[in-house]
Design a protein around this motif. Structure first.
Motif, mmCIF file in Angstrom:
data_model
loop_
_atom_site.group_PDB
_atom_site.id
_atom_site.type_symbol
_atom_site.label_atom_id
_atom_site.label_comp_id
_atom_site.label_asym_id
_atom_site.label_seq_id
_atom_site.Cartn_x
_atom_site.Cartn_y
_atom_site.Cartn_z
ATOM 1 N N PRO A 52 16.659 -15.101 -16.121
ATOM 2 C CA PRO A 52 18.565 -14.664 -15.996
ATOM 3 C C PRO A 52 19.802 -14.437 -15.347
ATOM 4 O O PRO A 52 19.278 -14.710 -14.311
ATOM 5 C CB PRO A 52 17.637 -12.894 -15.986
ATOM 6 C CG PRO A 52 16.871 -13.003 -15.413
ATOM 7 C CD PRO A 52 16.387 -14.779 -15.466
ATOM 8 N N ASP A 54 22.180 -12.972 -13.334
ATOM 9 C CA ASP A 54 22.205 -11.614 -12.578
ATOM 10 C C ASP A 54 23.476 -11.115 -12.138
ATOM 11 O O ASP A 54 24.562 -12.091 -11.164
ATOM 12 C CB ASP A 54 21.588 -11.272 -11.508
ATOM 13 C CG ASP A 54 20.081 -10.512 -12.101
ATOM 14 O OD1 ASP A 54 20.392 -10.732 -13.098
ATOM 15 O OD2 ASP A 54 19.176 -10.694 -10.953
ATOM 16 N N CYS A 56 26.328 -8.808 -10.626
ATOM 17 C CA CYS A 56 26.556 -7.689 -9.334
ATOM 18 C C CYS A 56 27.060 -7.657 -8.743
ATOM 19 O O CYS A 56 28.492 -7.757 -9.387
ATOM 20 C CB CYS A 56 24.663 -8.282 -8.602
ATOM 21 S SG CYS A 56 23.503 -8.281 -8.592
ATOM 22 N N GLU A 71 25.651 -7.618 -21.121
ATOM 23 C CA GLU A 71 24.146 -7.366 -21.364
ATOM 24 C C GLU A 71 23.393 -8.123 -22.142
ATOM 25 O O GLU A 71 22.331 -8.388 -22.632
ATOM 26 C CB GLU A 71 23.783 -6.224 -20.849
ATOM 27 C CG GLU A 71 23.264 -5.901 -19.398
ATOM 28 C CD GLU A 71 22.313 -5.378 -18.968
ATOM 29 O OE1 GLU A 71 21.723 -5.373 -17.902
ATOM 30 O OE2 GLU A 71 22.538 -4.450 -19.382
ATOM 31 N N ARG A 81 22.275 -10.152 -16.885
ATOM 32 C CA ARG A 81 21.758 -8.371 -16.079
ATOM 33 C C ARG A 81 22.772 -8.285 -15.451
ATOM 34 O O ARG A 81 22.656 -9.086 -14.512
ATOM 35 C CB ARG A 81 20.490 -8.433 -16.153
ATOM 36 C CG ARG A 81 19.308 -8.781 -16.715
ATOM 37 C CD ARG A 81 18.209 -8.776 -15.814
ATOM 38 N NE ARG A 81 17.782 -9.186 -14.286
ATOM 39 C CZ ARG A 81 16.932 -9.825 -13.845
ATOM 40 N NH1 ARG A 81 15.377 -9.507 -13.999
ATOM 41 N NH2 ARG A 81 16.652 -10.144 -12.580
ATOM 42 N N ILE A 82 23.071 -6.662 -15.276
ATOM 43 C CA ILE A 82 23.976 -6.635 -14.777
ATOM 44 C C ILE A 82 23.132 -5.495 -13.849
ATOM 45 O O ILE A 82 22.124 -5.044 -13.422
ATOM 46 C CB ILE A 82 24.933 -5.460 -15.918
ATOM 47 C CG1 ILE A 82 25.324 -5.889 -16.042
ATOM 48 C CG2 ILE A 82 26.111 -4.837 -14.634
ATOM 49 C CD1 ILE A 82 26.382 -7.193 -16.565
ATOM 50 N N ARG A 83 23.762 -5.742 -12.048
ATOM 51 C CA ARG A 83 22.502 -5.087 -11.611
ATOM 52 C C ARG A 83 23.553 -4.495 -10.364
ATOM 53 O O ARG A 83 24.885 -4.858 -10.170
ATOM 54 C CB ARG A 83 21.621 -6.007 -10.816
ATOM 55 C CG ARG A 83 20.489 -6.335 -11.303
ATOM 56 C CD ARG A 83 19.907 -7.259 -10.632
ATOM 57 N NE ARG A 83 19.510 -6.559 -9.525
ATOM 58 C CZ ARG A 83 19.608 -7.895 -8.498
ATOM 59 N NH1 ARG A 83 19.420 -8.621 -8.519
ATOM 60 N NH2 ARG A 83 19.505 -6.807 -7.657
ATOM 61 N N CYS A 94 21.302 -12.281 -6.492
ATOM 62 C CA CYS A 94 21.933 -12.018 -7.964
ATOM 63 C C CYS A 94 23.210 -13.760 -7.763
ATOM 64 O O CYS A 94 22.782 -14.300 -6.556
ATOM 65 C CB CYS A 94 23.493 -10.992 -7.112
ATOM 66 S SG CYS A 94 23.150 -9.586 -7.124
ATOM 67 N N GLN A 95 23.443 -14.508 -9.205
ATOM 68 C CA GLN A 95 23.757 -14.795 -9.157
ATOM 69 C C GLN A 95 25.520 -14.654 -8.433
ATOM 70 O O GLN A 95 26.255 -16.242 -8.227
ATOM 71 C CB GLN A 95 23.827 -15.574 -10.851
ATOM 72 C CG GLN A 95 22.457 -16.564 -10.361
ATOM 73 C CD GLN A 95 21.512 -15.426 -10.417
ATOM 74 O OE1 GLN A 95 20.952 -14.742 -11.269
ATOM 75 N NE2 GLN A 95 20.448 -16.430 -9.771
#
Length: 177
Positions: A52, A54, A56, A71, A81-83, A94-95
């Motif tokens: 996925p 990410d 962030c 999301e 994904r949210i972090r 994180c990307q």
């Protein structure tokens, strides 16, 4: 191609933002974060096939509920994904990393901690790209725009599509004006 990218931004915006309400600043910025993820390329070791993407947020979250809607979206055929990592060190995987205004005091230390990590850093802190961040939001004439630091992208092994580079208000760093 430029028109297609712009149409993509507008289409996504119309899906995320309720039809009758004018989008807020952070609704727009949330959409930009997703589109940055769609038009960026990471080294394969940093983003293995099927992993996925990410997105962030480091610091006090200014987006409210606007990121949660992302999301259910895909970027480059991957789940988003949210972090909310607690530190720059934990954000190195994180990307896309949005540095909130609450991190302004620690900006230089955070960018040093992320040095060389393939993380697309984004912020609306004044002077962000000049400090070594990758993409800095700028509000100009009530419009959300962005500047890009090409030197930071190259240093961190990241690439943005030519179409996204054309949408930037200003390019700084290597090969920039």
């Amino acid at each position: 191609m430029f028109a297609r990218l712009l149409a993509s931004f507008l289409l996504l915006l119309s899906c995320v933002v309720p039809a009758l309400a004018a989008p807020t600043e952070y609704q727009l910025k949330a959409v930009f974060l997703l589109n940055f993820a769609r038009y960026a390329t990471w080294p394969e070791a940093a983003l293995p096939p099927g992993a996925p993407i990410d997105i962030c947020v480091l610091g006090r979250d200014p987006f409210g509920t606007h990121l949660a809607g992302l999301e259910s979206r895909l970027a480059q055929g991957r789940a988003v994904r949210i972090r909310y990592p607690e530190s720059a060190e934990r954000a190195r995987d994180c990307q896309v990393l949005f540095l909130a205004a609450s991190e302004q005091r620690r900006l230089n230390a955070t960018l040093r901690d992320l040095d060389g990590a393939p993380v697309l850093t984004v912020s609306d802190i004044d002077g962000f790209v000049e400090a070594g961040g990758a993409i800095g939001f700028v509000t100009e004439d009530d419009r959300v725009r962005f500047d890009i630091n090409r030197g930071t992208l190259e240093h961190d092994g990241l690439k943005l599509s030519a179409q996204l580079l054309k949408l930037a208000r200003r390019l700084v760093g290597e090969d920039g004006p």
